[in-house]
Write a protein that holds these residues in place. Structure first.
Motif, PDB file in Angstrom:
ATOM      1  N   ASN A 522       1.347   2.246  17.470  1.00  0.00           N
ATOM      2  CA  ASN A 522      -0.085   2.332  17.798  1.00  0.00           C
ATOM      3  C   ASN A 522      -0.954   1.472  16.886  1.00  0.00           C
ATOM      4  O   ASN A 522      -2.178   1.462  17.023  1.00  0.00           O
ATOM      5  CB  ASN A 522      -0.566   3.777  17.771  1.00  0.00           C
ATOM      6  N   GLY A 523      -0.333   0.761  15.939  1.00  0.00           N
ATOM      7  CA  GLY A 523      -1.085  -0.139  15.063  1.00  0.00           C
ATOM      8  C   GLY A 523      -1.374   0.416  13.692  1.00  0.00           C
ATOM      9  O   GLY A 523      -1.875  -0.314  12.816  1.00  0.00           O
ATOM     10  N   LEU A 524      -1.093   1.694  13.427  1.00  0.00           N
ATOM     11  CA  LEU A 524      -1.355   2.293  12.120  1.00  0.00           C
ATOM     12  C   LEU A 524      -0.370   1.749  11.092  1.00  0.00           C
ATOM     13  O   LEU A 524       0.854   1.846  11.279  1.00  0.00           O
ATOM     14  CB  LEU A 524      -1.224   3.813  12.201  1.00  0.00           C
ATOM     15  N   LYS A 525      -0.876   1.179  10.010  1.00  0.00           N
ATOM     16  CA  LYS A 525      -0.020   0.712   8.923  1.00  0.00           C
ATOM     17  C   LYS A 525       0.058   1.793   7.858  1.00  0.00           C
ATOM     18  O   LYS A 525      -0.965   2.305   7.391  1.00  0.00           O
ATOM     19  CB  LYS A 525      -0.530  -0.585   8.312  1.00  0.00           C
ATOM     20  N   VAL A 526       1.293   2.125   7.447  1.00  0.00           N
ATOM     21  CA  VAL A 526       1.523   3.195   6.488  1.00  0.00           C
ATOM     22  C   VAL A 526       2.174   2.635   5.230  1.00  0.00           C
ATOM     23  O   VAL A 526       3.187   1.927   5.301  1.00  0.00           O
ATOM     24  CB  VAL A 526       2.419   4.300   7.093  1.00  0.00           C
ATOM     25  N   LEU A 527       1.571   2.914   4.090  1.00  0.00           N
ATOM     26  CA  LEU A 527       2.112   2.558   2.784  1.00  0.00           C
ATOM     27  C   LEU A 527       2.512   3.854   2.095  1.00  0.00           C
ATOM     28  O   LEU A 527       1.774   4.841   2.156  1.00  0.00           O
ATOM     29  CB  LEU A 527       1.054   1.831   1.947  1.00  0.00           C
ATOM     30  N   ASP A 538      -0.457  13.357  -1.766  1.00  0.00           N
ATOM     31  CA  ASP A 538      -1.824  12.931  -1.446  1.00  0.00           C
ATOM     32  C   ASP A 538      -1.792  11.848  -0.379  1.00  0.00           C
ATOM     33  O   ASP A 538      -0.924  10.966  -0.396  1.00  0.00           O
ATOM     34  CB  ASP A 538      -2.529  12.418  -2.694  1.00  0.00           C
ATOM     35  N   ILE A 539      -2.752  11.917   0.528  1.00  0.00           N
ATOM     36  CA  ILE A 539      -2.867  10.951   1.617  1.00  0.00           C
ATOM     37  C   ILE A 539      -4.278  10.381   1.614  1.00  0.00           C
ATOM     38  O   ILE A 539      -5.255  11.125   1.481  1.00  0.00           O
ATOM     39  CB  ILE A 539      -2.583  11.607   2.982  1.00  0.00           C
ATOM     40  N   MET A 540      -4.380   9.072   1.747  1.00  0.00           N
ATOM     41  CA  MET A 540      -5.682   8.425   1.916  1.00  0.00           C
ATOM     42  C   MET A 540      -5.627   7.557   3.167  1.00  0.00           C
ATOM     43  O   MET A 540      -4.681   6.793   3.363  1.00  0.00           O
ATOM     44  CB  MET A 540      -6.031   7.571   0.693  1.00  0.00           C
ATOM     45  N   VAL A 541      -6.634   7.696   4.014  1.00  0.00           N
ATOM     46  CA  VAL A 541      -6.750   6.911   5.238  1.00  0.00           C
ATOM     47  C   VAL A 541      -7.994   6.048   5.128  1.00  0.00           C
ATOM     48  O   VAL A 541      -9.073   6.552   4.769  1.00  0.00           O
ATOM     49  CB  VAL A 541      -6.843   7.818   6.485  1.00  0.00           C
ATOM     50  N   LYS A 694      -5.373   1.798   7.779  1.00  0.00           N
ATOM     51  CA  LYS A 694      -4.310   1.847   6.780  1.00  0.00           C
ATOM     52  C   LYS A 694      -4.213   3.269   6.221  1.00  0.00           C
ATOM     53  O   LYS A 694      -5.235   3.924   5.976  1.00  0.00           O
ATOM     54  CB  LYS A 694      -4.606   0.878   5.634  1.00  0.00           C
ATOM     55  N   MET A 695      -2.990   3.724   6.006  1.00  0.00           N
ATOM     56  CA  MET A 695      -2.750   5.043   5.425  1.00  0.00           C
ATOM     57  C   MET A 695      -1.829   4.901   4.224  1.00  0.00           C
ATOM     58  O   MET A 695      -0.795   4.231   4.308  1.00  0.00           O
ATOM     59  CB  MET A 695      -2.128   5.988   6.442  1.00  0.00           C
ATOM     60  N   ALA A 696      -2.205   5.508   3.105  1.00  0.00           N
ATOM     61  CA  ALA A 696      -1.370   5.514   1.910  1.00  0.00           C
ATOM     62  C   ALA A 696      -0.938   6.948   1.629  1.00  0.00           C
ATOM     63  O   ALA A 696      -1.767   7.866   1.627  1.00  0.00           O
ATOM     64  CB  ALA A 696      -2.122   4.939   0.719  1.00  0.00           C
ATOM     65  N   ILE A 697       0.367   7.131   1.388  1.00  0.00           N
ATOM     66  CA  ILE A 697       0.934   8.450   1.109  1.00  0.00           C
ATOM     67  C   ILE A 697       1.674   8.379  -0.217  1.00  0.00           C
ATOM     68  O   ILE A 697       2.575   7.550  -0.384  1.00  0.00           O
ATOM     69  CB  ILE A 697       1.912   8.885   2.223  1.00  0.00           C
ATOM     70  N   VAL A 698       1.289   9.231  -1.158  1.00  0.00           N
ATOM     71  CA  VAL A 698       1.904   9.211  -2.484  1.00  0.00           C
ATOM     72  C   VAL A 698       2.190  10.637  -2.925  1.00  0.00           C
ATOM     73  O   VAL A 698       1.336  11.522  -2.801  1.00  0.00           O
ATOM     74  CB  VAL A 698       0.989   8.519  -3.521  1.00  0.00           C
ATOM     75  N   GLY A 699       3.383  10.860  -3.465  1.00  0.00           N
ATOM     76  CA  GLY A 699       3.718  12.175  -3.981  1.00  0.00           C
ATOM     77  C   GLY A 699       5.205  12.421  -3.957  1.00  0.00           C
ATOM     78  O   GLY A 699       6.015  11.492  -3.860  1.00  0.00           O
ATOM     79  N   GLU A 700       5.565  13.696  -4.000  1.00  0.00           N
ATOM     80  CA  GLU A 700       6.976  14.071  -4.051  1.00  0.00           C
ATOM     81  C   GLU A 700       7.558  14.007  -2.637  1.00  0.00           C
ATOM     82  O   GLU A 700       7.649  15.002  -1.914  1.00  0.00           O
ATOM     83  CB  GLU A 700       7.136  15.470  -4.648  1.00  0.00           C
TER      84      GLU A 700
END
Length: 922
Positions: A522-527, A538-541, A694-700
């Motif tokens: 769908n075009g969403l880029k995930v880091l 933690d998630i940031m969009v 853009k979506m960034a996901i960081v954590g365990e």
């Protein structure tokens, strides 16, 4: 209103190797046995319990607390003294705070410039704070330099100079600070309530003192108080970060062990004669939005009651699922905002419930409803669900604390001084569940009775009163002038001595996190990046559309839509969504063009499911639209009541004119009032889209197939591509003046002009100069502007930057300060004169220290999950390479001092600046 409360709280003041994931913190058994303990720390791998904080007491009585944290090469060193304004006697009011200022003014070994300049050389961030109960000094340093600050702290414990010449200039700064606080009306109200409630206790007196308390203070007065209280057996050194605890203890012995203690030292006891009495304070100020504060007095923090205060605040008024928020904001819609918090002092604490009524005439009705809700809890008790929700939130707040060495050190110091328990931060919720519930209800029954409830209000100043208010302000200005004219400094600022003998060490090696990535159909880029520093994710969009996409006739629509995203979907009402999130410890915050989420690692799938819910199933219920509309209109009133904030909008109006960057994210009262459901729904369908998002996901993330789970929850999200808006070319700033009259004690003064965009070839050159001119990345007190403050005492706070708002479009050069009206012209001339020569006055040492500061501070971006996520999105936003941070050193080394000077001169034309003044100006 929330911003004001945070300013109030801040204004009170101004890891041995531990693998966090090996421990279950605040574990709550979800079974039905209500005798389960809320376990703060239990070893999940069968290992023996190990101390979280290591403690040593030197022979002279000084306490050393150490916690090793190796997430990044950074150390927070803080020294705490168990002395605050409550220890002042008659004739000493304000002295504890003055000493905090004057400690930075030198000793027998240190000149008055040394601490600030040494901090700059060591890439350290430094500050100090005074409360009623304690005084503290903090230094946050890169690992390689932390030891070099210990001899300075030790010297400052016994050899502070307190020269009258230095006091004369600093007194002017303190008077400016006093005026600054007076213009923070919520803070003023809460402190005035404190004064009224405690007529017979030292909490009655403001920390900073009254002006008349400061008139005749001299260096000898400070020295007597200092010699009495600044002794090792009244001091605690807290060190948290990338250190070896044994080495800390050895160095503490070396630098502090020979300082003689005072075996006779004993802190005086204080008393407050309790009564069944309710008091009230009403402030009349030049504001548009009324505020009401209810206050209840609780036992102090020394009684180890943080578990009560924190849990109650979350149950009553923290979050949209809290009792009073649901009742008064969502159900009855009588207030636009409400929150609860505790101001925990050592002897007595104050529990606040603060709300903004839609109609001030409803204030008594609202207070009655709050009383009724409290009575309902006392009669029918609390539900297990709401208590567990509060504990889940406390758990997540604790995890956030673990992501900051500075915050950990601060809380260790504060709670140790209050309770004598170095591990209190880790065990304060260690209570049997039923016992905790019972304590909560008992506290409400004993301390939240209407007969002992105090009420404070801020009401709009009647038009007929404004002339009297102006007269009082003028009298205050005249008094300040008369007082300060007798405190003249004639000597020059002392040059650096000790700092020149110290050399900074080379940075230690650090492996900057690198994101993995994928793009959904769908075009969403995930880091994403896996780290086990804390057991949370933690998630940031970041959407392509920001507030500057707002159509000119619908200003504020991006913000309006963002606020609606948490107000109900096809599958959840607003209350149900808040309950679902908060009961799981998930926070969801939405702003114009951004979404942030934080959750326990075990809630990752549910968090993504709920994120998809708000992205795809928003209903835009008419009732919720009206609720949000009322909140936004209140926010606009609050915005234009805060000169420090709205002055930024006045600056953007002039610099950007009709450019999209000139738009106010809040919109206008007119645009918000006319926004329709169709407008909001149309914007939602058009711009809340995965394309260019853009979506960034960081954590365990260990154990999760990130691609699979994100695709499952968000893969069906759809939307059109975003049509980019055009940005017109911006003209160079021309000399102009904007005077915005508003009745405040001080004047906000700003000088500004157009600068460069983030990707401009000169950005780094100007960013280097930022570290020299203003506070920069370290909050430096060695900057050119801060040195002007030191010499003149013209202002309490001042900052300057060449890259304010620099994004894909050009940013601004901006110098901003707050100054009293009687010194406005003097301040304006002093700043302008400095700017005329500042580029040519850069020294090679300043230049090298500025580059070093940037390099060392860049690591701070990676201390928390949210920081790492933000850094990943930053690289993506500007198409910077994955090794951008690794290459910062070699890129900055290519820049010469002449490059910096030339870049500054290309932007800064001191005679062609925009001048903005906000206050009692015409």
């Amino acid at each position: 209103m929330k911003k004001n409360i945070y300013l109030f709280m801040a204004g009170i003041l101004s890891l041995c190797v531990l693998s966090v994931q090996s421990y279950t913190l605040f574990d709550i058994d979800q079974g039905t046995n209500n005798n389960d303990r809320v376990s703060m720390i239990s070893d999940t791998k069968g290992k023996a319990s190990i101390p979280l904080v290591e403690k040593k007491v030197l022979d002279n009585g000084m306490t050393i607390l150490v916690r090793a944290v190796h997430s990044i090469p950074k150390v927070s060193v803080q020294v705490w003294y168990a002395v605050g304004s409550k220890d002042e006697k008659t004739g000493e009011k304000g002295i504890a705070h003055l000493i905090e200022h004057m400690i930075f003014k030198g000793t027998e070994m240190l000149s008055e410039s040394d601490i600030n300049m040494l901090a700059q050389k060591l890439s350290a961030s430094t500050n100090a704070f005074t409360s009623f109960d304690y005084t503290g000094y903090r230094f946050d340093l890169p690992t390689q330099n932390w030891k070099k600050i210990l001899p300075v702290i030790a010297d400052s414990m016994i050899n502070a100079a307190f020269k009258d010449e230095h006091l004369n200039s600093e007194m002017k700064t303190v008077i400016q600070e006093l005026k600054l606080y007076k213009d923070n009306f919520v803070r003023t109200l809460l402190f005035d309530m404190l004064t009224t409630i405690f007529p017979d206790h030292p909490y009655h007196y403001p920390i900073i003192g009254y002006k008349q308390d400061l008139w005749n203070v001299n260096g000898d007065d400070l020295k007597r108080f200092y010699k009495k209280h600044y002794v090792p057996n009244n001091a605690t050194l807290v060190v948290v970060g990338d250190i070896n605890p044994k080495e800390v203890f050895t160095l503490a012995e070396e630098y502090f062990g020979d300082i003689p203690g005072d075996p006779e030292y004993k802190r005086d006891e204080t008393y407050h004669n309790k009564d069944i009495i309710s008091k009230g304070v009403t402030l009349h100020r030049d504001v548009k939005q009324p505020v009401v504060a209810l206050t209840y007095i609780l036992p102090g923090l020394q009684e180890k009651n943080k578990h009560i205060a924190e849990t109650l605040s979350r149950i009553l008024g923290v979050g949209k699922a809290s009792r009073l928020y649901k009742k008064l904001v969502n159900e009855l819609k009588l207030v636009t905002s409400l929150e609860a918090f505790t101001f925990q002092l050592f002897d007595h604490s104050m529990f606040f419930i603060i709300f903004e009524p839609k109609n001030v005439e409803d204030a008594e009705k609202i207070i009655g409803l709050i009383d009724a809700e409290i009575d309902d809890i006392i009669e029918n008790e609390l539900t297990d669900k709401e208590v567990r929700r509060a504990i889940k939130q406390a758990k997540m707040q604790f995890y956030r604390t673990l992501e900051s060495t500075q915050n950990q050190a601060y809380q260790l110091g504060q709670y140790y001084l209050a309770t004598g328990d170095e591990n209190y931060i880790f065990n304060y919720l260690d209570k049997p569940f039923d016992e905790l519930k019972e304590e909560l209800v008992e506290t409400l029954r004993d301390y939240f009775r209407p007969s002992v409830r105090h009420v404070g209000k801020i009401l709009p100043l009647d038009e007929s009163e404004k002339k009297y208010w102006k007269k009082l302000q003028q009298e205050s200005d005249d008094l300040d002038h008369r007082f300060l004219s007798g405190r003249v400094r004639t000597s020059e600022v002392e040059p650096v001595r000790y700092a020149d003998t110290i050399n900074a060490e080379k940075p230690v090696a650090f492996s900057f996190p690198k994101a993995q990535s994928f793009v959904l159909d769908n075009g969403l880029k995930v880091l994403y990046y896996d780290t086990d520093n804390t057991p949370k994710i933690d998630i940031m969009v970041e959407f392509e559309t920001k507030h500057y996409y707002d159509p000119i006739d619908k200003l504020g629509i991006t913000n309006f839509v963002s606020k609606m995203l948490t107000e109900g979907t096809k599958n959840y009402t607003a209350d149900e969504l808040a309950d679902e999130l908060e009961s799981r410890g998930i926070t969801l915050s939405v702003g114009p063009g951004t979404i942030g989420m934080s959750m326990p690692e075990e809630e990752f799938a549910k968090g993504l499911e709920l994120l998809n819910e708000v992205l795809t199933n928003e209903t835009f219920d008419e009732e919720q639209i009206e609720k949000i509309r009322a909140q936004m209109l209140t926010a606009i009133k609050n915005f234009w009541d805060e000169p420090k904030i709205f002055s930024g909008q006045l600056i953007k109006n002039e610099i950007y004119k009709k450019h999209p960057y000139s738009k106010n994210p809040l919109g206008t009262a007119e645009s918000i009032a006319t926004m329709t459901r169709d407008d909001l729904m149309s914007y939602y369908k058009k711009y809340v889209t995965p394309h260019d998002t853009k979506m960034a996901i960081v954590g365990e993330l260990n154990g999760y197939d990130v691609h699979k789970i994100v695709n499952k929850e968000l893969g069906k999200w759809s939307g059109p591509p975003v049509q980019n808006i055009s940005f017109p070319e911006l003209d160079q700033t021309q000399k102009s003046v904007v005077n915005h009259p508003i009745n405040r004690d001080q004047v906000v003064l700003a000088l500004a002009c157009l600068s460069v965009r983030r990707t401009h070839k000169d950005f780094d050159k100007l960013f280097i100069f930022d570290q020299i001119l203003g506070s920069g990345v370290l909050g430096s007190m060695a900057s050119k502007l801060f040195q002007l403050r030191e010499r003149s005492g013209l202002f309490y706070t001042i900052n300057g930057t060449f890259v304010a708002n620099a994004q894909k479009e050009p940013g601004m050069f901006l110098v901003k300060t707050i100054v009293s009206l009687d010194r406005l012209k003097e301040a304006e001339k002093a700043i302008t004169d400095l700017l005329k020569t500042v580029a040519d006055d850069i020294t090679q040492q300043e230049f090298e220290e500025a580059k070093r500061a940037i390099l060392n501070a860049s690591i701070n971006n990676f201390e928390s999950n949210a920081g790492i996520a933000g850094a990943m999105l930053f690289l993506e936003r500007y198409n910077f390479s994955a090794d951008y941070f690794d290459k910062r050193y070699e890129e900055l080394e290519k820049i010469t001092i002449d490059d910096v000077k030339n870049a500054v001169k290309q932007v800064l034309r001191p005679d062609e600046l925009l001048t903005v003044r906000v206050g009692r100006v015409e």
